[in-house]
Design a protein around this motif. Sequence first.
Motif, PDB file in Angstrom:
ATOM      1  N   MET B  11      -9.516  12.416 -11.964  1.00 40.72           N
ATOM      2  CA  MET B  11      -9.863  13.092 -10.727  1.00 40.72           C
ATOM      3  C   MET B  11      -8.684  13.051  -9.766  1.00 40.72           C
ATOM      4  SD  MET B  11     -13.224  12.586  -8.395  1.00 40.72           S
ATOM      5  CE  MET B  11     -12.842  11.119  -7.501  1.00 40.72           C
ATOM      6  N   TYR B  12      -8.018  11.904  -9.759  1.00 41.32           N
ATOM      7  CA  TYR B  12      -6.910  11.742  -8.852  1.00 41.32           C
ATOM      8  C   TYR B  12      -5.816  12.765  -9.113  1.00 41.32           C
ATOM      9  CZ  TYR B  12      -2.965  10.070  -6.411  1.00 41.32           C
ATOM     10  OH  TYR B  12      -1.894  10.031  -5.588  1.00 41.32           O
ATOM     11  N   GLU B  13      -5.537  12.975 -10.409  1.00 46.23           N
ATOM     12  CA  GLU B  13      -4.513  13.964 -10.757  1.00 46.23           C
ATOM     13  C   GLU B  13      -4.892  15.329 -10.225  1.00 46.23           C
ATOM     14  OE1 GLU B  13      -3.326  14.075 -14.876  1.00 46.23           O
ATOM     15  OE2 GLU B  13      -3.175  11.890 -14.860  1.00 46.23           O
ATOM     16  N   ALA B  14      -6.157  15.674 -10.443  1.00 42.52           N
ATOM     17  CA  ALA B  14      -6.622  16.974  -9.974  1.00 42.52           C
ATOM     18  C   ALA B  14      -6.542  17.059  -8.452  1.00 42.52           C
ATOM     19  CB  ALA B  14      -8.056  17.203 -10.440  1.00 42.52           C
ATOM     20  N   MET B  15      -6.956  15.977  -7.795  1.00 40.32           N
ATOM     21  CA  MET B  15      -6.977  15.968  -6.339  1.00 40.32           C
ATOM     22  C   MET B  15      -5.576  16.073  -5.762  1.00 40.32           C
ATOM     23  SD  MET B  15     -10.138  15.789  -5.845  1.00 40.32           S
ATOM     24  CE  MET B  15      -9.973  15.783  -4.078  1.00 40.32           C
ATOM     25  N   SER B  16      -4.616  15.423  -6.426  1.00 40.33           N
ATOM     26  CA  SER B  16      -3.246  15.450  -5.922  1.00 40.33           C
ATOM     27  C   SER B  16      -2.738  16.875  -5.841  1.00 40.33           C
ATOM     28  CB  SER B  16      -2.311  14.673  -6.838  1.00 40.33           C
ATOM     29  OG  SER B  16      -2.634  13.342  -6.796  1.00 40.33           O
ATOM     30  N   SER B  17      -2.986  17.643  -6.907  1.00 39.84           N
ATOM     31  CA  SER B  17      -2.459  18.994  -6.901  1.00 39.84           C
ATOM     32  C   SER B  17      -3.225  19.834  -5.877  1.00 39.84           C
ATOM     33  CB  SER B  17      -2.529  19.610  -8.295  1.00 39.84           C
ATOM     34  OG  SER B  17      -3.836  19.499  -8.792  1.00 39.84           O
ATOM     35  N   LEU B  18      -4.511  19.554  -5.735  1.00 39.31           N
ATOM     36  CA  LEU B  18      -5.298  20.276  -4.732  1.00 39.31           C
ATOM     37  C   LEU B  18      -4.805  19.972  -3.323  1.00 39.31           C
ATOM     38  CD1 LEU B  18      -9.044  19.954  -5.785  1.00 39.31           C
ATOM     39  CD2 LEU B  18      -7.646  22.018  -5.692  1.00 39.31           C
ATOM     40  N   ALA B  19      -4.547  18.675  -3.110  1.00 41.47           N
ATOM     41  CA  ALA B  19      -4.232  18.230  -1.762  1.00 41.47           C
ATOM     42  C   ALA B  19      -2.800  18.561  -1.368  1.00 41.47           C
ATOM     43  CB  ALA B  19      -4.459  16.724  -1.658  1.00 41.47           C
ATOM     44  N   TYR B  20      -1.980  18.877  -2.342  1.00 42.73           N
ATOM     45  CA  TYR B  20      -0.558  19.003  -2.079  1.00 42.73           C
ATOM     46  C   TYR B  20      -0.249  19.964  -0.935  1.00 42.73           C
ATOM     47  CZ  TYR B  20       4.405  19.288  -2.778  1.00 42.73           C
ATOM     48  OH  TYR B  20       5.746  19.236  -2.571  1.00 42.73           O
ATOM     49  N   ALA B  21      -0.862  21.131  -1.011  1.00 37.90           N
ATOM     50  CA  ALA B  21      -0.539  22.158  -0.026  1.00 37.90           C
ATOM     51  C   ALA B  21      -0.896  21.710   1.392  1.00 37.90           C
ATOM     52  CB  ALA B  21      -1.273  23.441  -0.366  1.00 37.90           C
ATOM     53  N   ALA B  22      -1.974  20.939   1.498  1.00 36.90           N
ATOM     54  CA  ALA B  22      -2.444  20.546   2.828  1.00 36.90           C
ATOM     55  C   ALA B  22      -1.833  19.227   3.287  1.00 36.90           C
ATOM     56  CB  ALA B  22      -3.958  20.427   2.816  1.00 36.90           C
ATOM     57  N   GLU B  23      -0.991  18.620   2.467  1.00 36.64           N
ATOM     58  CA  GLU B  23      -0.441  17.311   2.770  1.00 36.64           C
ATOM     59  C   GLU B  23       0.290  17.330   4.106  1.00 36.64           C
ATOM     60  OE1 GLU B  23       0.663  14.359  -0.746  1.00 36.64           O
ATOM     61  OE2 GLU B  23       2.222  15.808  -0.278  1.00 36.64           O
ATOM     62  N   ALA B  24      -0.029  16.365   4.945  1.00 40.94           N
ATOM     63  CA  ALA B  24       0.581  16.341   6.270  1.00 40.94           C
ATOM     64  C   ALA B  24       1.741  15.362   6.308  1.00 40.94           C
ATOM     65  CB  ALA B  24      -0.449  15.976   7.321  1.00 40.94           C
ATOM     66  N   GLY B  25       2.278  15.008   5.167  1.00 40.03           N
ATOM     67  CA  GLY B  25       3.360  14.047   5.093  1.00 40.03           C
ATOM     68  C   GLY B  25       4.673  14.625   5.580  1.00 40.03           C
ATOM     69  N   TYR B  26       5.760  14.170   5.026  1.00 41.46           N
ATOM     70  CA  TYR B  26       7.068  14.585   5.493  1.00 41.46           C
ATOM     71  C   TYR B  26       7.337  16.033   5.135  1.00 41.46           C
ATOM     72  CZ  TYR B  26      12.056  14.554   6.333  1.00 41.46           C
ATOM     73  OH  TYR B  26      13.302  14.833   6.812  1.00 41.46           O
ATOM     74  N   SER B  27       7.735  16.816   6.119  1.00 38.00           N
ATOM     75  CA  SER B  27       7.973  18.231   5.860  1.00 38.00           C
ATOM     76  C   SER B  27       9.383  18.625   6.286  1.00 38.00           C
ATOM     77  CB  SER B  27       6.929  19.070   6.605  1.00 38.00           C
ATOM     78  OG  SER B  27       6.947  18.722   7.981  1.00 38.00           O
ATOM     79  N   GLY B  28      10.309  17.696   6.154  1.00 39.73           N
ATOM     80  CA  GLY B  28      11.695  17.997   6.508  1.00 39.73           C
ATOM     81  C   GLY B  28      12.009  17.566   7.922  1.00 39.73           C
ATOM     82  N   PRO B  29      13.298  17.555   8.263  1.00 37.67           N
ATOM     83  CA  PRO B  29      13.690  17.135   9.616  1.00 37.67           C
ATOM     84  C   PRO B  29      13.033  18.039  10.649  1.00 37.67           C
ATOM     85  CG  PRO B  29      15.629  17.502   8.218  1.00 37.67           C
ATOM     86  CD  PRO B  29      14.434  18.011   7.459  1.00 37.67           C
ATOM     87  N   PRO B  30      12.685  17.490  11.816  1.00 35.94           N
ATOM     88  CA  PRO B  30      11.996  18.321  12.814  1.00 35.94           C
ATOM     89  C   PRO B  30      12.944  19.383  13.361  1.00 35.94           C
ATOM     90  CG  PRO B  30      12.590  16.202  13.753  1.00 35.94           C
ATOM     91  CD  PRO B  30      12.950  16.138  12.297  1.00 35.94           C
ATOM     92  N   ASN B  31      12.386  20.539  13.590  1.00 41.32           N
ATOM     93  CA  ASN B  31      13.180  21.651  14.104  1.00 41.32           C
ATOM     94  C   ASN B  31      12.919  21.752  15.607  1.00 41.32           C
ATOM     95  OD1 ASN B  31      14.726  23.940  14.270  1.00 41.32           O
ATOM     96  ND2 ASN B  31      13.077  25.311  13.588  1.00 41.32           N
ATOM     97  N   LEU B  32      13.677  20.970  16.389  1.00 43.04           N
ATOM     98  CA  LEU B  32      13.419  20.889  17.827  1.00 43.04           C
ATOM     99  C   LEU B  32      14.293  21.886  18.581  1.00 43.04           C
ATOM    100  CD1 LEU B  32      13.264  16.983  18.226  1.00 43.04           C
ATOM    101  CD2 LEU B  32      11.422  18.553  17.601  1.00 43.04           C
ATOM    102  N   THR B  33      13.979  23.165  18.419  1.00 38.75           N
ATOM    103  CA  THR B  33      14.767  24.177  19.115  1.00 38.75           C
ATOM    104  C   THR B  33      14.171  24.441  20.495  1.00 38.75           C
ATOM    105  OG1 THR B  33      13.434  25.843  18.031  1.00 38.75           O
ATOM    106  CG2 THR B  33      15.541  25.315  17.002  1.00 38.75           C
ATOM    107  N   GLY B  34      14.957  25.098  21.334  1.00 41.03           N
ATOM    108  CA  GLY B  34      14.487  25.417  22.678  1.00 41.03           C
ATOM    109  C   GLY B  34      15.229  24.585  23.709  1.00 41.03           C
ATOM    110  N   ASN B  35      15.076  24.982  24.960  1.00 39.15           N
ATOM    111  CA  ASN B  35      15.796  24.347  26.055  1.00 39.15           C
ATOM    112  C   ASN B  35      15.101  23.052  26.476  1.00 39.15           C
ATOM    113  OD1 ASN B  35      17.267  23.671  28.276  1.00 39.15           O
ATOM    114  ND2 ASN B  35      16.889  25.584  29.407  1.00 39.15           N
ATOM    115  N   VAL B  36      15.804  21.937  26.310  1.00 38.94           N
ATOM    116  CA  VAL B  36      15.181  20.660  26.682  1.00 38.94           C
ATOM    117  C   VAL B  36      15.429  20.334  28.160  1.00 38.94           C
ATOM    118  CG1 VAL B  36      15.473  19.873  24.319  1.00 38.94           C
ATOM    119  CG2 VAL B  36      17.112  19.136  26.057  1.00 38.94           C
ATOM    120  N   LYS B  37      16.144  21.191  28.857  1.00 38.11           N
ATOM    121  CA  LYS B  37      16.321  21.122  30.319  1.00 38.11           C
ATOM    122  C   LYS B  37      16.843  19.770  30.786  1.00 38.11           C
ATOM    123  CE  LYS B  37      12.265  24.060  30.178  1.00 38.11           C
ATOM    124  NZ  LYS B  37      10.818  23.979  30.077  1.00 38.11           N
TER     125      LYS B  37
END
Lengths: 147, 515
Positions: B11-37
């Motif tokens: 079940m875990y294997e199946a769940m991992s692939s299901l959950a992958y897309a929704a994973e809220a883990g690391y998604s790359g360095p933050p893209n902090l664009t815009g004027n920080v004033k």
Amino acid sequence: MTPIKHRTQTMMRSLTLALCLASVGGAAMAQGGFGGRYPDQGGEAVYKAICQGCHMPDGKGAVGAGMYPPLAGDAKLGAKTYPAFVVIRGQKAMPEFGTGLEDAQVADVVNYIRTHFGNGFTDTVTAEEVKSMRPARAPTGTVRAPG
Amino acid sequence: MIGTLAGSAAMYEAMSSLAYAAEAGYSGPPNLTGNVKGASVLILGSGLAGMVSAHELRKAGYKVLILEYQDRPGGRNWSLYGGDTYTELGGFKQNVQFDKGHYLNPGRWRIPYHHQGILHYCKMLGVQLEPFIQSNYNAYIHSTKAFGGKPQRFRHIQTDFQGHVAELLSKSTRQAALDQAVTKEDQEILLQALRNWGALDANYEYTAGEASSNKRGFDFDPGGGLTAMETPSTPIGLKELLGSGLWRAVGAGSGYETQQSLFQPVGGMGMIGKAFGATLKEVIKYSAKVIDIKQDEKGVTITYQDTKKGGAPMVATADWCICTIPVSILSQIPITVSAPMKAAINNLSYSSSVKVGLQFKRRFWEEDENIYGGITYTDQPNSTIAYPNFNYFSSGKGVLLGAYAFGPGAVRYASMSPEERITKTLEYGSKIHPQYMKEYENGASVAWHRVPWTLGCAGAWTEELRARHYNNLCALDGRIMLAGEHASRIPAWQEGAVLSALDAIRRLHQRVTQA
């Protein structure tokens, strides 16, 4: 498809719990592991096994970036139920010891602290009184194994 | 239970692939664009959460300053080396005497492959990684109450557990007990799988012989020439195995966070903090003990004391504050935040954990017992013996982790003096490795409840506590936001600190740029 999504989340959650337990794995081998009980009997033994880790062998506490309050000469110990309450339920950074200690162990250590380290209180707390102070429902849940 | 075990894996294997897309883990360095004033951020604490925050915010154009209580960066990312001195609360001082090249990781010691946030920063900082061995089939599982106290090889316990379970399940299958749950065709497949997984013989029985020995090992290994004939080993009986309790450790390397591959930095976990600190040295103020945290509509005001130089308290101000001080300490510092956040800060206690490192004159676990890295589990309070995952086959010394205690075992360890901890750890370890007493040289220990700057190992969250306080703990409260492992759903792991910081600065940046 909401019901399916809900079911998936529930399954994930119970699975996560199972995995947490699994990852504790070997740790659960240890006496008590996470949770578990303290074998120490008598106020002095309980103090030396548990309390002095933070409140120190002399009961004077310690100071770093934060502090552990001294038990020596603490006026708040005058109310016998106060320290018992804190031991059972914890307070701020102090973990609860209610699940790991029997009523008698709590009473013994509270009575020990209130009569040592310069404290000279003459009234004592009983195991029955400790029992009555416990929360209606013991705290539940698993703490994950650290990395 | 059998079904649950086998089913969970699938079940875990199946769940991992299901959950992958929704994973809220690391998604790359933050893209902090815009004027920080020209916004400024005071960061309290130079652990991983603080340094990730400082690094990313500075990159985005913020003015940052870190206030750190200690005189080094890294926080719980920390290694102890020979020549270091460490004084725990109560004034107990240790002079670490490990030889050069050896160390103790008092806190975090392993990085799972899916902790991509911390792995990203290792890569960025050029921190070299090597494998961390979690599962060693030749290490031991030990109980003082089973097999006369004789440690058992992990491969024996694991293979025998699987073998007996497979035999039982194959029996049920062949006795038509599973007809309702498994089709006839699948039953054939299941039987094949069970024979393969459980090392069953031709009769679907778990017996002494080639099949089982190919997993659990032989009494006499196959050899060459005229000494080639192997002798199969004899499995432990099901009743004895179940009664021993040793099966408890079988799953130790199969949890999501303990599956291979895991990594450790070459030279000690503290290499990450050291390297990170070096890139931020102009913005970290060390020996700064925060004693007051105030905010109003204009900004934040932090009062701190220089613990080295002494003198009157000093004040630092900024537009925003990211506070990574463990809440075990933060709950004692006056802070102007909302009642819900204050309640969250006040209601999280810290778990107990203790590590003891022991240096031995020779690597007897390798030389005498063919154990190369990995972990032995015991029911004694030391809980764990972990062998160094580097310098294999070197003829010199080695430092092993003699104790990694949790729960009541750790609390009781923390109450001992450093000397008593060593004495106890040697006593426990000797029951598994009789070489301990003869080969021991020196040792060091860290009891996390006596660490002056954390007062505990990590936030002891339960789901019950989280339901009441977690969101309030993580909220942007006026101009203050908390970050650290305690503000994550991966407490006590470095990834939790990293992801918490990334989430905090993304939300802060959004507020700043949208204001």
